[in-house]
Enzyme design. Structure first.
Site, mmCIF file in Angstrom:
data_model
loop_
_atom_site.group_PDB
_atom_site.id
_atom_site.type_symbol
_atom_site.label_atom_id
_atom_site.label_comp_id
_atom_site.label_asym_id
_atom_site.label_seq_id
_atom_site.Cartn_x
_atom_site.Cartn_y
_atom_site.Cartn_z
ATOM 1 C CD GLU A 107 -23.394 -12.034 20.160
ATOM 2 O OE1 GLU A 107 -23.206 -12.625 19.087
ATOM 3 O OE2 GLU A 107 -24.328 -11.245 20.338
ATOM 4 C CB CYS A 120 -22.152 -5.653 25.704
ATOM 5 S SG CYS A 120 -23.739 -6.460 25.749
ATOM 6 C CB CYS A 134 -34.909 -11.176 22.149
ATOM 7 S SG CYS A 134 -33.191 -11.565 22.536
ATOM 8 N N GLY A 183 -28.392 -14.148 26.987
ATOM 9 C CA GLY A 183 -28.783 -14.856 28.204
ATOM 10 C C GLY A 183 -29.387 -13.969 29.271
ATOM 11 C CD GLU A 184 -32.636 -12.598 33.171
ATOM 12 O OE1 GLU A 184 -33.151 -11.815 32.366
ATOM 13 O OE2 GLU A 184 -32.047 -12.200 34.214
ATOM 14 C CB SER A 215 -29.673 -5.895 31.315
ATOM 15 O OG SER A 215 -30.926 -5.886 30.677
ATOM 16 C CB SER A 237 -35.679 -6.103 29.505
ATOM 17 O OG SER A 237 -34.302 -6.043 29.273
ATOM 18 C CG LEU A 238 -41.355 -2.005 31.807
ATOM 19 C CD1 LEU A 238 -41.785 -3.091 32.772
ATOM 20 C CD2 LEU A 238 -41.461 -0.632 32.486
ATOM 21 C CG ASN A 314 -30.767 -4.401 15.458
ATOM 22 O OD1 ASN A 314 -30.933 -4.403 14.241
ATOM 23 N ND2 ASN A 314 -29.590 -4.468 16.020
ATOM 24 C CB CYS A 357 -27.843 -8.949 22.349
ATOM 25 S SG CYS A 357 -27.410 -7.497 23.276
HETATM 26 N N1 SAH Z 1 -31.671 -11.093 29.190
HETATM 27 C C1 SAH Z 1 -31.394 -9.799 29.685
HETATM 28 C C2 SAH Z 1 -30.122 -9.187 29.149
HETATM 29 C C3 SAH Z 1 -29.808 -9.326 27.673
HETATM 30 S S1 SAH Z 1 -30.793 -8.502 26.474
HETATM 31 C C4 SAH Z 1 -32.567 -8.894 29.450
HETATM 32 O O1 SAH Z 1 -33.469 -9.278 28.703
HETATM 33 O O2 SAH Z 1 -32.585 -7.818 30.027
HETATM 34 C C5 SAH Z 1 -30.217 -6.816 26.390
HETATM 35 C C6 SAH Z 1 -31.309 -5.833 25.919
HETATM 36 O O3 SAH Z 1 -31.510 -5.889 24.492
HETATM 37 C C7 SAH Z 1 -32.655 -6.131 26.543
HETATM 38 O O4 SAH Z 1 -33.286 -4.968 26.994
HETATM 39 C C8 SAH Z 1 -33.406 -6.734 25.376
HETATM 40 O O5 SAH Z 1 -34.769 -6.677 25.574
HETATM 41 C C9 SAH Z 1 -32.906 -5.927 24.225
HETATM 42 N N2 SAH Z 1 -33.159 -6.528 22.908
HETATM 43 C C10 SAH Z 1 -33.253 -7.834 22.597
HETATM 44 N N3 SAH Z 1 -33.505 -7.993 21.270
HETATM 45 C C11 SAH Z 1 -33.567 -6.763 20.738
HETATM 46 C C12 SAH Z 1 -33.790 -6.272 19.404
HETATM 47 N N4 SAH Z 1 -34.002 -7.099 18.384
HETATM 48 N N5 SAH Z 1 -33.780 -4.935 19.218
HETATM 49 C C13 SAH Z 1 -33.548 -4.091 20.245
HETATM 50 N N6 SAH Z 1 -33.322 -4.496 21.516
HETATM 51 C C14 SAH Z 1 -33.339 -5.815 21.769
HETATM 52 FE FE1 SF4 Z 2 -33.414 -13.714 26.850
HETATM 53 FE FE2 SF4 Z 2 -33.113 -11.071 27.356
HETATM 54 FE FE3 SF4 Z 2 -33.469 -11.992 24.826
HETATM 55 FE FE4 SF4 Z 2 -35.501 -12.075 26.549
HETATM 56 S S1 SF4 Z 2 -34.465 -10.217 25.795
HETATM 57 S S2 SF4 Z 2 -34.878 -13.754 25.149
HETATM 58 S S3 SF4 Z 2 -34.431 -12.530 28.468
HETATM 59 S S4 SF4 Z 2 -31.715 -12.415 26.156
#
Ligand code: SAH
Ligand code: SF4
Length: 392
Positions: A107, A120, A134, A183-184, A215, A237-238, A314, A357
């Site tokens: 997506e 995005c 996530c 994805g990462e 990211s 993503s800390l 979310n 996402c």
């Molecule tokens: N894998 C990479 C990039 C994609 S995630 C990463 O983790 O950075 C994009 C952002 O959305 C990240 O900061 C992730 O931690 C955050 N994210 C994932 N699931 C989420 C949720 N349910 N609510 C809010 N943010 C979320």
């Molecule tokens: Fe993968 Fe980023 Fe989601 Fe973690 S936050 S599972 S690294 S997409």
């Protein structure tokens, strides 16, 4: 909300067998043309048509000789993925579910802002990491997206807003790109780097590295290379300030703990106060949202040109977390602000179309799993393969 399910395109066997020129590097394009007996300078013209004009029909590439246009038509395509679903939220967020020739889907989301808009982009189908908050991390199918598939997500967005030829100023509607979809990206470095080089090329799509943000969940060994070779903005993503909590919610932390991650941020090339690293921080009730956490956040990021992005969690069906109370998010943000940092709260966008996402894909994944369960119940063998990659 308005939603359209795109009809499957009439299958064109010969077209699907012809290689796609989208996603080839300049050198590969030269080689593709050489295979037709054409000189290298033609690649420059073709590049302009593909990436500056966004043209998909060789017949319309009028600066190319007619016989070359015919040859290109016979041997190649300049194709986008099939749009299986397009939804536009009442707040203007637009989301596409794209299907690639092997049937996998990913997506792409367009997020309008006041004076610009970001696309995005996804880097993988699913994710091998299993961050507990996530939804993407729960998805079964995983494969890397190819450079062509990454570039074409952006091109689909440009098609949708009619932003061809490539605007000189970075775009009216679409000015920025964030690699924050599924994805990462640093686990798919080669394809992501190839795609970004195509996207940044000044004679084509021409989006400046300053308008691109990658990211990462913290793939420490790839971070330096990303800064040196691509020079794009970095978001990390800390989401937690102690290894104990981060280990629990982001298993990658066991491999690359906070101290190493912070050092990699300090070493990220090209950072300055004018060009800061964004620390993303998802607000999880009772887990990471106290003022003590905020204080620790300032401490561990000391010496790094930093800004913070607070993301209200979310919630998705089956998740174990709650979003922090609004009051706590405000206090957290105010504290960081008082310490001299930018710490906006990222407002949820596209809620009515599940634009976070991984969620549109999850919708379709759920439908697929239901179909699979029905087939198994009916005794029909499961022919859908999962190709999980080793998790960290
Ligand atoms: N894998 C990479 C990039 C994609 S995630 C990463 O983790 O950075 C994009 C952002 O959305 C990240 O900061 C992730 O931690 C955050 N994210 C994932 N699931 C989420 C949720 N349910 N609510 C809010 N943010 C979320
Ligand atoms: Fe993968 Fe980023 Fe989601 Fe973690 S936050 S599972 S690294 S997409």
């Amino acid at each position: 909300m308005n939603s359209t399910i795109a009809p499957e395109k009439a299958s064109d066997a010969t077209a699907s067998e012809r290689p796609n020129l989208i996603g080839l590097s300049r050198q590969e394009l030269i080689e593709a043309l050489a295979s037709l007996g054409e000189k290298p300078f033609r690649a420059k013209q073709l590049w302009h048509w593909l990436y500056h004009q966004g043209e998909t029909d060789f017949a319309k590439m009028t600066t190319l000789a007619k016989d070359l246009r015919v040859k290109l038509q016979d041997h190649f395509v300049a194709q986008r993925p099939t749009i299986t679903r397009e939804q536009t939220s009442s707040d203007g967020t637009r989301k596409w579910l794209l299907k690639f020739p092997d049937g996998n889907e990913a997506e792409t989301v367009y997020i309008p802002e006041e004076d610009r808009g970001s696309v995005c982009v996804s880097s993988q189908v699913g994710c091998t990491l299993t961050c507990k908050f996530c939804h993407t991390g729960t998805q079964l199918l995983v494969r890397n997206l190819m450079a062509a598939e990454i570039v074409s997500q952006f091109m689909v967005a440009r098609d949708s807003y009619g932003e061809w030829p490539s605007p000189m100023d970075g775009g009216r509607m679409i000015s920025n790109i964030v690699l924050m979809g599924m994805g990462e990206p640093l686990f798919n470095y080669d394809n992501v780097a190839k795609a970004l080089k195509i996207i940044m090329d000044g004679e084509g799509i021409s989006v400046s590295k300053r308008r691109i943000t990658l990211s990462t969940s913290g793939v420490v060994p790839e971070m330096k290379r990303c800064g040196e070779e691509l020079g794009v903005n970095l978001a990390v993503s800390l989401h937690a300030v102690t290894d104990e909590v981060r280990d629990r919610i982001m298993p990658i932390n066991k491999k690359y703990p906070i101290k190493e991650l912070m050092q990699a941020c300090r070493d990220y090339p090209g950072m300055s106060n004018a060009r800061r690293i964004t620390f993303e921080y998802v607000m999880l009730k009772g887990i990471n949202d106290s003022l003590a956490d905020a204080r620790e956040l300032i401490r561990i990021t000391k010496g790094i040109p930093a800004k913070f992005n607070l993301i209200p969690f979310n919630k998705w069906p089956g998740s174990d977390f709650e979003c922090s109370d609004w009051d706590d998010i405000r206090k957290f943000s105010d504290f960081l602000f008082e310490q001299g940092y930018s710490a906006p709260i990222r407002m949820p966008r596209g809620r009515d179309i599940l634009a976070a996402c991984g969620q549109l894909k999850s919708d379709s994944e759920r439908a697929r799993l239901t179909r699979m369960a029905e087939r198994i119940k009916a005794g029909i063998p499961d022919d859908e393969h999962h190709k999980p990659q080793p998790a960290v």
